[in-house]
Design an enzyme around this catalytic site. Sequence first.
Site, PDB file in Angstrom:
ATOM      1  N   VAL A 162     -22.004  29.185  27.027  1.00  0.00           N
ATOM      2  CA  VAL A 162     -23.215  28.386  27.221  1.00  0.00           C
ATOM      3  C   VAL A 162     -24.269  29.113  28.067  1.00  0.00           C
ATOM      4  O   VAL A 162     -25.419  29.299  27.645  1.00  0.00           O
ATOM      5  CB  VAL A 162     -22.849  27.041  27.914  1.00  0.00           C
ATOM      6  CG1 VAL A 162     -24.095  26.262  28.308  1.00  0.00           C
ATOM      7  CG2 VAL A 162     -21.949  26.202  27.015  1.00  0.00           C
ATOM      8  N   ASP A 163     -23.866  29.560  29.258  1.00  0.00           N
ATOM      9  CA  ASP A 163     -24.839  30.055  30.243  1.00  0.00           C
ATOM     10  C   ASP A 163     -25.726  31.198  29.742  1.00  0.00           C
ATOM     11  O   ASP A 163     -26.935  31.188  30.000  1.00  0.00           O
ATOM     12  CB  ASP A 163     -24.118  30.524  31.519  1.00  0.00           C
ATOM     13  CG  ASP A 163     -23.308  29.407  32.142  1.00  0.00           C
ATOM     14  OD1 ASP A 163     -23.570  28.233  31.823  1.00  0.00           O
ATOM     15  OD2 ASP A 163     -22.413  29.709  32.950  1.00  0.00           O
ATOM     16  N   HIS A 196     -17.010  25.841  29.851  1.00  0.00           N
ATOM     17  CA  HIS A 196     -18.354  25.303  30.025  1.00  0.00           C
ATOM     18  C   HIS A 196     -19.344  26.411  30.339  1.00  0.00           C
ATOM     19  O   HIS A 196     -20.550  26.197  30.345  1.00  0.00           O
ATOM     20  CB  HIS A 196     -18.296  24.286  31.176  1.00  0.00           C
ATOM     21  CG  HIS A 196     -19.599  23.714  31.564  1.00  0.00           C
ATOM     22  ND1 HIS A 196     -20.583  23.439  30.655  1.00  0.00           N
ATOM     23  CD2 HIS A 196     -20.095  23.379  32.776  1.00  0.00           C
ATOM     24  CE1 HIS A 196     -21.623  22.937  31.300  1.00  0.00           C
ATOM     25  NE2 HIS A 196     -21.346  22.902  32.580  1.00  0.00           N
ATOM     26  N   CYS A 197     -18.840  27.626  30.607  1.00  0.00           N
ATOM     27  CA  CYS A 197     -19.753  28.640  31.147  1.00  0.00           C
ATOM     28  C   CYS A 197     -20.096  29.757  30.173  1.00  0.00           C
ATOM     29  O   CYS A 197     -21.236  29.861  29.740  1.00  0.00           O
ATOM     30  CB  CYS A 197     -19.154  29.212  32.419  1.00  0.00           C
ATOM     31  SG  CYS A 197     -19.078  27.964  33.698  1.00  0.00           S
ATOM     32  N   LEU A 198     -19.121  30.602  29.819  1.00  0.00           N
ATOM     33  CA  LEU A 198     -19.466  31.799  29.054  1.00  0.00           C
ATOM     34  C   LEU A 198     -20.094  31.509  27.694  1.00  0.00           C
ATOM     35  O   LEU A 198     -21.026  32.193  27.294  1.00  0.00           O
ATOM     36  CB  LEU A 198     -18.244  32.703  28.896  1.00  0.00           C
ATOM     37  CG  LEU A 198     -17.678  33.312  30.173  1.00  0.00           C
ATOM     38  CD1 LEU A 198     -16.788  34.498  29.854  1.00  0.00           C
ATOM     39  CD2 LEU A 198     -18.766  33.738  31.136  1.00  0.00           C
TER      40      LEU A 198
END
Length: 431
Positions: free
Chosen positions: A260-261, A256-258
């Site tokens: 997307v963020d 969910h992070c790399l």
Amino acid sequence: MTIGIVGLGYVGLPLAVAFAEAGQRVVGVDISEARVNQLRAGESYIEDIPSEQLQAVASRIEATTRTTRLALCDAVIICVPTPLTPNREPDLGPLIGASQVVADALQAGQLVVLESTTYPGTTRERVLPILEETGLVAGRDFHLAFSPERVDPGNEIHALHNTPKIIGGLTPACRNRAEALYGLVCESVVPVSTLEVAEMGKLLENIFRSVNIAMVNELSRLADRMGIDIWEVIDAASTKPFGFMRFEPGPGMGGHCLPVDPFYLSWKARELDFATEFIELAGKVNQTQPYFCVEQAERALNEQGKAVKGAKIAILGVAYKPGVGDIRESPALKIIDRLQALGAEIAYHDPFVSELKQFGLHNTELEQALAGADIALIVTAHPGINHDHIAASVPTVDFRGVTRTQRAVARPPADLPVPRVEQNQPMEVAA
Ligand SMILES: NC(=O)c1ccc[n+]([C@@H]2O[C@H](COP(=O)([O-])OP(=O)(O)OC[C@H]3O[C@@H](n4cnc5c(N)ncnc54)[C@H](O)[C@@H]3O)[C@@H](O)[C@H]2O)c1
């Protein structure tokens, strides 16, 4: 104290349990009735929190969909998702929704903290105005802070309590208040001067990983073309005791992070007529890495004189990283999609993921997945699986380097510190 947590997922649930274990009362609010019911029944859906651990503090955690319960809290922490829209722009829908329910219950004297990863300026420009619509003034009537979550699901060494917690406040008093709150569950806190430093600090961590993973992924493709073993190259380079940090190639980036963020920051940068080229390039390389994996699968079949069409392919590990069942943005999904489109017959084994509805696939026992397989692809190397056995029974393409036998001819001399291993597995790993 009573602490409200909005969003009980990978970030919110471990936080709720940590505060409850520290003796505090927790009101956990989630829009998912199913999740709330599971928590009420003492069932955890997050791998890092065994159900027994949840049950041990159940009397101090009230899981609810009733947002009015937040009015009882001394502090409210927002941990909702910050995804991208289909056009890859920040989707602040959950964050705005959560801010609204916090505002509806806001009381003078409360502390509100945002933990969701987002672009610098979100807390001040988006959350604060919603909270102040109540007539209460931030910094005077209530406190407001941003503290990024750095949790790394599946990481057995670094957890909430021993990972320093960055804290930025709207005012020094807001920051002090948040420091005291997190001091209950974290061994060390890192106060910074503004909300925006805290927001951007988290993005720097994730962009650092994304760019380095992209670089090593690109080099892995070049090494493949040159007939050089990238793993041996990495082992050799890792013996340098300074100025080098080890990153490993893989099937692409997930979670969910790399993936997307970093794009939250590039979106914000565009508003300022600024192009974040490292972010874009890293995203492009990492997003195309699964296609390189498909090419390697095609070559492995070709060596046996076989086509992808009609081939039986066993996929080992479909979650985006070892030890968790999270398939968000997992490169395995792209690999399966492409191979199915080419006519391959896919079976997968992943003890953490019971089904992949979009492909009509269910987890199969390892031996069953391997039976009659033309090739096996190690996409994610979960613990407890004997990958050497797999490679010995079926022609295997190993995207994680776990079955390589010629490891490290070069090792650092015994008196030098072993370089830290940064694997191609998105943290969030706190991400
Ligand atoms: N997963 C990680 O490893 C990780 C690490 C660090 C930071 N983060 C960041 O933390 C944030 C949360 O991530 P996550 O992985 O915990 O997400 P998640 O999807 O696991 O959990 C989010 C929870 O919020 C609930 N929710 C959604 N909208 C809501 C609303 N309006 N009100 C109440 N509940 C709502 C969902 O039902 C879900 O249970 C994101 O910004 C993410 O980037 C995640």
